[in-house]
Design a protein around this motif. Structure first.
Motif, PDB file in Angstrom:
ATOM      1  N   THR A 255      -6.008   4.374   0.702  1.00  0.00           N
ATOM      2  CA  THR A 255      -5.279   3.382  -0.108  1.00  0.00           C
ATOM      3  C   THR A 255      -6.385   2.502  -0.681  1.00  0.00           C
ATOM      4  O   THR A 255      -7.376   2.124   0.082  1.00  0.00           O
ATOM      5  CB  THR A 255      -4.455   2.726   0.691  1.00  0.00           C
ATOM      6  OG1 THR A 255      -4.947   2.072   1.888  1.00  0.00           O
ATOM      7  CG2 THR A 255      -3.251   3.372   0.895  1.00  0.00           C
TER       8      THR A 255
ATOM      9  N   ARG B  47       0.693  -1.091   0.050  1.00  0.00           N
ATOM     10  CA  ARG B  47       0.101  -0.067   0.000  1.00  0.00           C
ATOM     11  C   ARG B  47       1.005   1.215   0.014  1.00  0.00           C
ATOM     12  O   ARG B  47       1.847   1.018   0.488  1.00  0.00           O
ATOM     13  CB  ARG B  47      -0.964   0.067   1.419  1.00  0.00           C
ATOM     14  CG  ARG B  47      -2.068  -0.960   1.074  1.00  0.00           C
ATOM     15  CD  ARG B  47      -2.630  -1.024   2.512  1.00  0.00           C
ATOM     16  NE  ARG B  47      -3.992  -1.524   2.459  1.00  0.00           N
ATOM     17  CZ  ARG B  47      -4.188  -3.073   2.258  1.00  0.00           C
ATOM     18  NH1 ARG B  47      -3.252  -3.975   2.354  1.00  0.00           N
ATOM     19  NH2 ARG B  47      -5.521  -3.500   2.121  1.00  0.00           N
TER      20      ARG B  47
ATOM     21  N   LEU C  11      -8.734  -0.447  -1.931  1.00  0.00           N
ATOM     22  CA  LEU C  11      -9.053  -1.755  -1.737  1.00  0.00           C
ATOM     23  C   LEU C  11      -9.847  -2.081  -2.915  1.00  0.00           C
ATOM     24  O   LEU C  11     -10.910  -1.738  -2.794  1.00  0.00           O
ATOM     25  CB  LEU C  11      -9.524  -2.125  -0.356  1.00  0.00           C
ATOM     26  CG  LEU C  11     -10.409  -3.450  -0.184  1.00  0.00           C
ATOM     27  CD1 LEU C  11      -9.389  -4.440  -0.094  1.00  0.00           C
ATOM     28  CD2 LEU C  11     -11.138  -3.186   1.103  1.00  0.00           C
TER      29      LEU C  11
ATOM     30  N   ASN D 116      -8.600  -7.040  -4.922  1.00  0.00           N
ATOM     31  CA  ASN D 116      -7.109  -6.461  -4.931  1.00  0.00           C
ATOM     32  C   ASN D 116      -6.357  -7.007  -6.476  1.00  0.00           C
ATOM     33  O   ASN D 116      -5.175  -7.311  -6.302  1.00  0.00           O
ATOM     34  CB  ASN D 116      -6.262  -7.070  -3.554  1.00  0.00           C
ATOM     35  CG  ASN D 116      -6.563  -5.987  -2.777  1.00  0.00           C
ATOM     36  OD1 ASN D 116      -6.770  -5.013  -2.550  1.00  0.00           O
ATOM     37  ND2 ASN D 116      -6.430  -6.401  -1.299  1.00  0.00           N
TER      38      ASN D 116
ATOM     39  N   ASP E 283      -7.912   2.437   4.331  1.00  0.00           N
ATOM     40  CA  ASP E 283      -8.210   1.917   2.997  1.00  0.00           C
ATOM     41  C   ASP E 283      -9.608   2.838   2.510  1.00  0.00           C
ATOM     42  O   ASP E 283     -10.486   3.186   3.228  1.00  0.00           O
ATOM     43  CB  ASP E 283      -8.658   0.450   2.789  1.00  0.00           C
ATOM     44  CG  ASP E 283      -7.411  -0.362   2.698  1.00  0.00           C
ATOM     45  OD1 ASP E 283      -6.298   0.045   2.362  1.00  0.00           O
ATOM     46  OD2 ASP E 283      -7.552  -1.716   2.928  1.00  0.00           O
TER      47      ASP E 283
ATOM     48  N   ARG F 284       0.966   4.287  -6.425  1.00  0.00           N
ATOM     49  CA  ARG F 284       1.279   4.017  -5.177  1.00  0.00           C
ATOM     50  C   ARG F 284       2.711   4.695  -5.078  1.00  0.00           C
ATOM     51  O   ARG F 284       2.844   5.350  -3.973  1.00  0.00           O
ATOM     52  CB  ARG F 284       1.377   2.376  -4.900  1.00  0.00           C
ATOM     53  CG  ARG F 284       2.022   1.899  -3.709  1.00  0.00           C
ATOM     54  CD  ARG F 284       1.973   0.688  -3.497  1.00  0.00           C
ATOM     55  NE  ARG F 284       2.563  -0.129  -4.381  1.00  0.00           N
ATOM     56  CZ  ARG F 284       3.870  -0.804  -4.596  1.00  0.00           C
ATOM     57  NH1 ARG F 284       4.626  -0.377  -3.307  1.00  0.00           N
ATOM     58  NH2 ARG F 284       4.256  -1.387  -5.541  1.00  0.00           N
TER      59      ARG F 284
ATOM     60  N   GLY G  31      -3.696  -0.600  -3.453  1.00  0.00           N
ATOM     61  CA  GLY G  31      -2.820   0.091  -2.543  1.00  0.00           C
ATOM     62  C   GLY G  31      -2.347   1.474  -3.328  1.00  0.00           C
ATOM     63  O   GLY G  31      -1.417   2.063  -2.485  1.00  0.00           O
TER      64      GLY G  31
END
Lengths: 234, 234, 234, 234, 234, 234
Positions: D54, D11, D56, D148, D79, D176, D161
């Motif tokens: 972040t 992440r 998900l 994911n 998330d 990311r 992430g």
């Protein structure tokens, strides 16, 4: 990463790509795990044509086709040019002159996420195209974008060199390294469907062929009379 | 100003209008400064037909085609009837009987901002049409509107007597007083494109023919390897 | 009432239904009081075909065609299969294999409220279809729905056994008990239109034939000059 | 690659992500090179809220929310859950119970490519959401998908992430590894805009501040009279 | 005629325009003969605000806001800026900095045919806006267009200097020379509606107040039982 | 059967209908078997309001609100007026005067399949409304339709006297004879959800509470590293 032209990205093996053209978009899409379909929004401007090729990807600014001109120089025989815009646009950024130039370099067709024009001329010259819009609205050649970077069209990622298959049902992308696998899976699917078709034509039911009856555990079969009584209506 | 019928508005010179029909919508639209295109929402119900004519404009109430009947009486040979509604409508307010009546008066086709029906019959009788919708939903003949006033269709103003060109790419309006200019500009454009087409077919690049390379000042050319390194991805 | 399969609902008299096929969708829709049109969103995948049949109705979950497989077993010669989904979907839940199976049972065509695929194969095998979407996106066979219950498509209720007419203008439903009446009303309408067509072709005006002039009571007829003076513009 | 749940993908650094929340979506989108905007189709169900977190990511079948239930188990504090469907769907596959479960695990909000419901309850409990559709239409929990994996929403690729920023203007993804760079570029952009804002408020023109006048080389400035004379109209 | 900036076009009398702001869009639209409404596609980004002003018109290229910057220099106190694009675009070509600059010159608000961003900031600074799209997607400043020429938005022609009224129901244009007439007609309409409202609140029927019963000549009043018998259902 | 006004159709028991208002649209829709939702296209013009009532149904011609005036006379306390058009229309056929008249007769709100206007006034007077469009575009009062016949809105059949529930998630219809059952099923659902909510808030997973894990039989759980290796990409 805009404002980039990637020269000579690896392309899918053209021999395998040519084999893909033997299978329809629906078949290939199912064969690779029900993925890669470029969406119901892309329609062919001709009927009865099926092609396969390697993706030459282009990102344009809306109302601007500068990068298609740039892409011509990067074209290789066997390519299909795949054009997107940074935001939605219906403008006709592609026409017969660009098709002439691309055909001279062996490009097999166009997948256009914005709009195109000269549809009669494109049909007449045998340059097949799939597009989100037909529009005579012209574009400028002012703002840079990118060539041969990953693009998104119809909710799918298309990478340069991936295989594209297109026919009356739309267009589908097959990742570069999966093309051989897609060919064999398509062949297997077609063989299986041939057998199924014969059984269906003979009157067998797909409910039985596919073994679907257990999935109907909770479903009641009622006569029309019984249904009316239950629903309180005719 | 609704509830008006303008009789005998000045029309574009029909000789010049007929010359316009020699050029496609995309060509004319570009030749008059990339303007007048009636939008990607108007599609032909036939393929391979190109016409030009003078606009006979009609404003109807949604779900009501009374004013098309009124317009027939105002029609002149060489006209193309252009129908709009006061608010968006998909209803089929035009069909084969109205086409019969208009054809009897020398009208060359229809540009319909709402909907039409009898598409097979219209094709069979050779009455070309461009429309926003195909719909069998019928209309009434109750509410007055206007004939031969300026209308808006596809974001463009069409005045009675303006020239309309329509083909597989859609439809385009040329202001009445600009038709001769549009003809000569279209001719010049076609001549120039013929030369360009030959060069493109021979493999020259539009980047060079149009001198576009300076516009790519900020664009980087990268190999696929270099791009991967930069993007941190394959 | 989902999760129900109604077996053998009463169907419209197939002899009368066959007579309906002699009339277009626009004619039938007008003849039964301007009702039953299944909307401008349903388009044929072929051109120039007209069919009539009895509705075999199906309700599917979006992205799932299990119940079409179930419906095959309920099909009777003369049926047209009418498929809806519980919420909007463009997925291609119908293709050539299902058409093969239905054709083997005498089904005459498809009216699809979601999407279909294999359009070329369907045209080649002569299985006509009207659809909201063309999409190669595949479906699963997991979630139960219903067969032969009333469904809504294009804002109209279609009951199992109702008559469906479909042609280039779209599709129309006629309630089961009204079919004979619809046939005679369509015949009367066609006869009347034939007479009107001859008069229009001869130059008579629909304004006079239909007696519409009184409805124009508040409408002013102005010359172009007078209009300009009033509007304060050229 | 469907039917996969990726556990514990890397992440973005949550400290940097939190800093991103200090900048609006428009600022971040511009700061990272005018990229990553998730499109005009995603609208907030509340007003005046800005979050960052972040991603998900979840891929569901249309009309089926099984994989959102699966995703809860993979959620980490910080998330934002990003849900897509394999084909377009407006069904309300997310509501207050799932929000309760996610909030209990520290999830900060929802970006929904299909539909959601319980909008009042979500506002009341302070669980912010951006969605393509509001719909009470329920879903089943039958067909597997993925958690994911990279997903596409609004034409952008979102990888698990990645950082998501969302406010009244919509939502934006930042890759990311680019988050720290995005924070500093956003800070620089804000500082520059503060200076520009003061100058504009004082009456200076952006034409001069940005040096745009040379781009107007071909533009004519005309008085209204001169324009009328040229256009041949009032 | 693109690539033109018209300086100082005649504007509607600002005193009369200010009076218009006392009436809602629906009232003004009806008062001027049910015309000028800019369409259901333009929505306010705030609630409960009503403004009127004179149109400062702008034509931009899609994805490019250069001409808005040019328009600022032409702005006068009392103006409402009206922005269109040469083809459909959802990009956010307007934000808080441009609003700051326009507010400094006395501009009262924005009517945007494409997209805008910074919605929270615009609400916070009290700069009202009506828009077809909210989008953070940024634009370039490259391609010239026009300022203060007639534009089309929502199917209506807006000329520079025309009056614009906007509130929660959308926006409406009143031709420059008709503003005083629109004010008095709106006042008359409001007075009449006040009287009608009192009668309706007291239980009188609009059927009687407006004398509508004769229009129902062909309508049958049936009891529920009689209707069921006729419809052959329930 | 158009051109009919049905007087005094049976209505759902208003005591039970009032109880329905205690439950949200999503709850009721699920409680009656995931049916009756009037679609994602109907949005409230206010926030935080929930009502229930009995349907007073109206069919109008597009651009014409004559039959709403007719419906007022048929209104009973506790009704919610449900308006549809014979073909799609966005025109604002409903405003504050009609609301005044309906409120005087005890009508609780509006569900509008076309458009409405006077949104601020409707909010100010507390007359809640759900609509497909907001538009100031006015309508005429010319063409007859029907009152209190079955109508279709959002793909659902609404019969006069059925119960309607509406809140921030949209609107839902409950058949007249199923209202008591819907109330008890909603109560049961709420009780069950309360228990589930507590467990979710405490950190339990819906995967376990609902027993969903067996449905994931074919799903692989992979680490991010393993996924990358398989996908051949980061």
């Amino acid at each position: 990463m805009l404002n980039v032209v990637v020269t000579n990205p690896p392309r899918a093996d053209i021999t395998e790509v040519d084999r893909l053209a033997g299978y329809g978009v629906a078949t290939v899409h199912e064969a690779i795990g029900r993925s890669g379909y470029l969406g119901a929004g892309l329609r062919p401007i001709q009927q009865g044509t099926r092609i396969a090729g390697t993706a030459l990807t282009v990102v344009c600014w809306p109302g601007d086709n500068l990068m298609i001109h740039v892409a011509v120089e990067q074209a290789k025989p066997g390519d299909i040019i795949v054009v997107t815009t940074t935001s939605p646009s219906s403008d006709g950024g592609f026409g017969e002159l660009l098709a002439t130039s691309l055909a001279a370099r062996g490009v097999r067709g166009l997948v256009m996420g914005a709009g195109l024009r000269d549809t009669r001329e494109l049909r007449d010259m045998g340059f097949p195209a799939w597009t989100a819009h037909v529009s005579a609205q012209g574009t400028v050649k002012e703002t840079p974008g990118a060539v041969n970077v990953p693009v998104v069209i119809g909710g799918q990622v298309v990478r340069p060199g991936d295989a594209i298959v297109a026919d009356d049902d739309g267009a589908c992308v097959v990742p570069r390294l999966d093309v051989a696998k897609a060919v064999s899976a398509s062949a297997a699917r077609v063989a299986k469907e041939d057998a199924t078709r014969r059984r269906l034509a003979a009157g067998e039911l797909s409910l039985d062929i596919y073994g679907l009856r257990p999935k109907l555990a909770g479903v009641e079969y009622l006569s029309a009379d019984e249904y009316s009584r239950r629903a309180g209506e005719v």
